[in-house]
Enzyme design. Sequence first.
Site, PDB file in Angstrom:
ATOM      1  N   LEU A   1      22.468 -55.794  28.240  1.00 12.79           N
ATOM      2  CA  LEU A   1      23.007 -55.213  27.007  1.00 12.79           C
ATOM      3  C   LEU A   1      22.623 -53.743  26.850  1.00 12.79           C
ATOM      4  CD1 LEU A   1      22.077 -58.142  24.570  1.00 12.79           C
ATOM      5  CD2 LEU A   1      24.067 -57.925  26.043  1.00 12.79           C
TER       6      LEU A   1
ATOM      7  N   ARG B   1      23.080 -53.945  12.658  1.00  9.56           N
ATOM      8  CA  ARG B   1      23.769 -52.908  13.438  1.00  9.56           C
ATOM      9  C   ARG B   1      22.996 -51.597  13.296  1.00  9.56           C
ATOM     10  NH1 ARG B   1      27.153 -51.393  17.615  1.00  9.56           N
ATOM     11  NH2 ARG B   1      29.310 -51.238  16.957  1.00  9.56           N
TER      12      ARG B   1
ATOM     13  N   GLY C   1      18.058 -54.144  26.726  1.00  8.36           N
ATOM     14  CA  GLY C   1      18.612 -53.721  25.434  1.00  8.36           C
ATOM     15  C   GLY C   1      18.294 -54.711  24.327  1.00  8.36           C
TER      16      GLY C   1
ATOM     17  N   GLU D   1      36.939 -50.842  24.488  1.00  6.31           N
ATOM     18  CA  GLU D   1      37.261 -49.413  24.638  1.00  6.31           C
ATOM     19  C   GLU D   1      37.822 -49.124  26.029  1.00  6.31           C
ATOM     20  OE1 GLU D   1      36.942 -46.749  22.447  1.00  6.31           O
ATOM     21  OE2 GLU D   1      36.424 -48.114  20.821  1.00  6.31           O
TER      22      GLU D   1
ATOM     23  N   SER E   1      33.406 -53.544  27.172  1.00  8.00           N
ATOM     24  CA  SER E   1      33.936 -53.196  25.845  1.00  8.00           C
ATOM     25  C   SER E   1      35.453 -53.073  25.830  1.00  8.00           C
ATOM     26  CB  SER E   1      33.313 -51.851  25.441  1.00  8.00           C
ATOM     27  OG  SER E   1      34.034 -51.264  24.402  1.00  8.00           O
TER      28      SER E   1
ATOM     29  N   TYR F   1      32.359 -42.994  27.422  1.00 10.27           N
ATOM     30  CA  TYR F   1      31.782 -44.341  27.249  1.00 10.27           C
ATOM     31  C   TYR F   1      32.681 -45.381  27.927  1.00 10.27           C
ATOM     32  CZ  TYR F   1      30.635 -48.745  24.860  1.00 10.27           C
ATOM     33  OH  TYR F   1      30.309 -50.054  24.589  1.00 10.27           O
TER      34      TYR F   1
HETATM   35  P1  NAP Z   1      22.751 -50.987  20.660  1.00  5.18           P
HETATM   36  O1  NAP Z   1      22.343 -51.530  19.350  1.00  5.18           O
HETATM   37  O2  NAP Z   1      23.104 -49.555  20.781  1.00  5.18           O
HETATM   38  O3  NAP Z   1      21.588 -51.348  21.704  1.00  5.18           O
HETATM   39  C1  NAP Z   1      21.620 -50.922  23.041  1.00  5.18           C
HETATM   40  C2  NAP Z   1      20.195 -50.827  23.557  1.00  5.18           C
HETATM   41  O4  NAP Z   1      20.245 -50.211  24.846  1.00  5.18           O
HETATM   42  C3  NAP Z   1      19.287 -49.922  22.735  1.00  5.18           C
HETATM   43  O5  NAP Z   1      18.602 -50.663  21.768  1.00  5.18           O
HETATM   44  C4  NAP Z   1      18.335 -49.301  23.774  1.00  5.18           C
HETATM   45  O6  NAP Z   1      17.102 -50.006  23.771  1.00  5.18           O
HETATM   46  C5  NAP Z   1      18.979 -49.603  25.109  1.00  5.18           C
HETATM   47  N1  NAP Z   1      19.168 -48.411  25.913  1.00  5.18           N
HETATM   48  C6  NAP Z   1      18.751 -48.304  27.184  1.00  5.18           C
HETATM   49  N2  NAP Z   1      19.096 -47.118  27.673  1.00  5.18           N
HETATM   50  C7  NAP Z   1      19.716 -46.436  26.724  1.00  5.18           C
HETATM   51  C8  NAP Z   1      20.259 -45.129  26.670  1.00  5.18           C
HETATM   52  N3  NAP Z   1      20.271 -44.337  27.715  1.00  5.18           N
HETATM   53  N4  NAP Z   1      20.790 -44.733  25.503  1.00  5.18           N
HETATM   54  C9  NAP Z   1      20.804 -45.558  24.426  1.00  5.18           C
HETATM   55  N5  NAP Z   1      20.284 -46.824  24.439  1.00  5.18           N
HETATM   56  C10 NAP Z   1      19.746 -47.248  25.585  1.00  5.18           C
HETATM   57  O7  NAP Z   1      23.983 -51.830  21.240  1.00  5.18           O
HETATM   58  P2  NAP Z   1      24.584 -53.234  20.731  1.00  5.18           P
HETATM   59  O8  NAP Z   1      25.480 -52.978  19.582  1.00  5.18           O
HETATM   60  O9  NAP Z   1      23.518 -54.242  20.634  1.00  5.18           O
HETATM   61  O10 NAP Z   1      25.526 -53.583  21.970  1.00  5.18           O
HETATM   62  C11 NAP Z   1      25.013 -54.254  23.121  1.00  5.18           C
HETATM   63  C12 NAP Z   1      25.872 -53.929  24.315  1.00  5.18           C
HETATM   64  O11 NAP Z   1      27.223 -54.319  24.060  1.00  5.18           O
HETATM   65  C13 NAP Z   1      25.920 -52.441  24.678  1.00  5.18           C
HETATM   66  O12 NAP Z   1      25.956 -52.342  26.080  1.00  5.18           O
HETATM   67  C14 NAP Z   1      27.238 -51.973  24.085  1.00  5.18           C
HETATM   68  O13 NAP Z   1      27.764 -50.871  24.796  1.00  5.18           O
HETATM   69  C15 NAP Z   1      28.089 -53.214  24.217  1.00  5.18           C
HETATM   70  N6  NAP Z   1      29.157 -53.358  23.218  1.00  5.18           N
HETATM   71  C16 NAP Z   1      28.832 -53.378  21.892  1.00  5.18           C
HETATM   72  C17 NAP Z   1      29.841 -53.522  20.960  1.00  5.18           C
HETATM   73  C18 NAP Z   1      29.542 -53.578  19.471  1.00  5.18           C
HETATM   74  O14 NAP Z   1      30.473 -53.547  18.667  1.00  5.18           O
HETATM   75  N7  NAP Z   1      28.284 -53.719  19.071  1.00  5.18           N
HETATM   76  C19 NAP Z   1      31.173 -53.651  21.376  1.00  5.18           C
HETATM   77  C20 NAP Z   1      31.451 -53.653  22.738  1.00  5.18           C
HETATM   78  C21 NAP Z   1      30.438 -53.526  23.653  1.00  5.18           C
HETATM   79  P3  NAP Z   1      15.697 -49.345  24.169  1.00  5.18           P
HETATM   80  O15 NAP Z   1      15.655 -47.981  23.550  1.00  5.18           O
HETATM   81  O16 NAP Z   1      14.700 -50.285  23.602  1.00  5.18           O
HETATM   82  O17 NAP Z   1      15.655 -49.338  25.650  1.00  5.18           O
END
Ligand code: NAP
Length: 325
Positions: free
Chosen positions: A83, A187, A10, A130, A128, A152
């Site tokens: 991630l 973001r 990720g 959540e 998370s 989720y």
């Molecule tokens: P993000 O921007 O949505 O990035 C997640 C990455 O996962 C995407 O860029 C994508 O990269 C990859 N991915 C692989 N399989 C996927 C699928 N089936 N559907 C969608 N994406 C997929 O997330 P983030 O905000 O950096 O968050 C990182 C991690 O922390 C995630 O696991 C998220 O659930 C968790 N989290 C985030 C937050 C927040 O506030 N940001 C809070 C709590 C937890 P590719 O397309 O290049 O493979």
Amino acid sequence: MDQKVALITGISGQDGNYLAALLLQKNYKVVGITRSSPDSILPQLAYLGVRPQEIIWEQADLLDYTQVANLIATYRPTEIYNLAAQSSVSVSFKQPISTLNFNIMSVLNLLEAIRIGGLTTRFYQATSSEMYGTVPTLPINEKMPLNPISPYAISKSTAHYMVRNYREAYGLFACSGVLFNHESYLRRDGFFVNKIIKEAYLIQEGKQDKLLVGNLNVKRDFGFAPRYVEAMWLMLQQDLPDDYMVCSGTSIYLHEIVHYVFDRLGLDTNLIEISPALYRPTDIPDIYGDNTLAKQKLGWDYDMTFFEVLDIILAEEEQARQKLK
Ligand code: NAP
């Protein structure tokens, strides 16, 4: 000492971008995993001063155990930061099967590949807030039971329990970082704060009439992404693995965020329209965490208000728009 190797799944997401920049500064060899070509994310990494050749790129399907095991056998990473996920709560209600399938099976494949490979790789799993859903008391801490109320959250809860299970059953150095909402200029499109800021600018520029939003009467604990990835790294530098809350320790209403952004851009709040069609089938009314353990055990230092974070994101957005003019 040998150079440490970090594998980031990720890497194309918000956290992956900031974490890659942080680990390169710390002289790690960084292996970045994406589903497709890395080309689309190079601008974000360039924004953080990272050149494409500083990262070893691998395209992989994390649902395919053979690919995952090969990657791990090839690089024998010191640390894995997992991630990659379908990370949107709203999308998970529309695509529950793929969300659960990916967010659970990808984690299991990684844990299994470490276990079967007999490696000492340290593993960080992005979970998370959540997962806690509606709780009887706030703030949330590491000892509270999970109560997930979205596909989720159910997927992340399963991953959380798997991390614990592999730690306890097989002695893996596996940590679950319970991250509360964290934001930045990088973001992804579609997430709440990004949507509010981008659309508020469009209204200011006369390109959009109004802001259509869902339920703003819910509260969330929001923080700043570049500071939250530091906590991920700290978790994997400890003597023993554990799970940690990474949060600001306070919550604010979504309407406070919208009003702050509208105020900063000099917009009329009558242009905000609530659409019940955008409400989630189930939603958490209020949530905030207790970051005491992360501060005391990891030495993680965080004291930003979310209005300070908004000021930073707004300044970066303003600068980017000026450059385009
Ligand atoms: P993000 O921007 O949505 O990035 C997640 C990455 O996962 C995407 O860029 C994508 O990269 C990859 N991915 C692989 N399989 C996927 C699928 N089936 N559907 C969608 N994406 C997929 O997330 P983030 O905000 O950096 O968050 C990182 C991690 O922390 C995630 O696991 C998220 O659930 C968790 N989290 C985030 C937050 C927040 O506030 N940001 C809070 C709590 C937890 P590719 O397309 O290049 O493979």
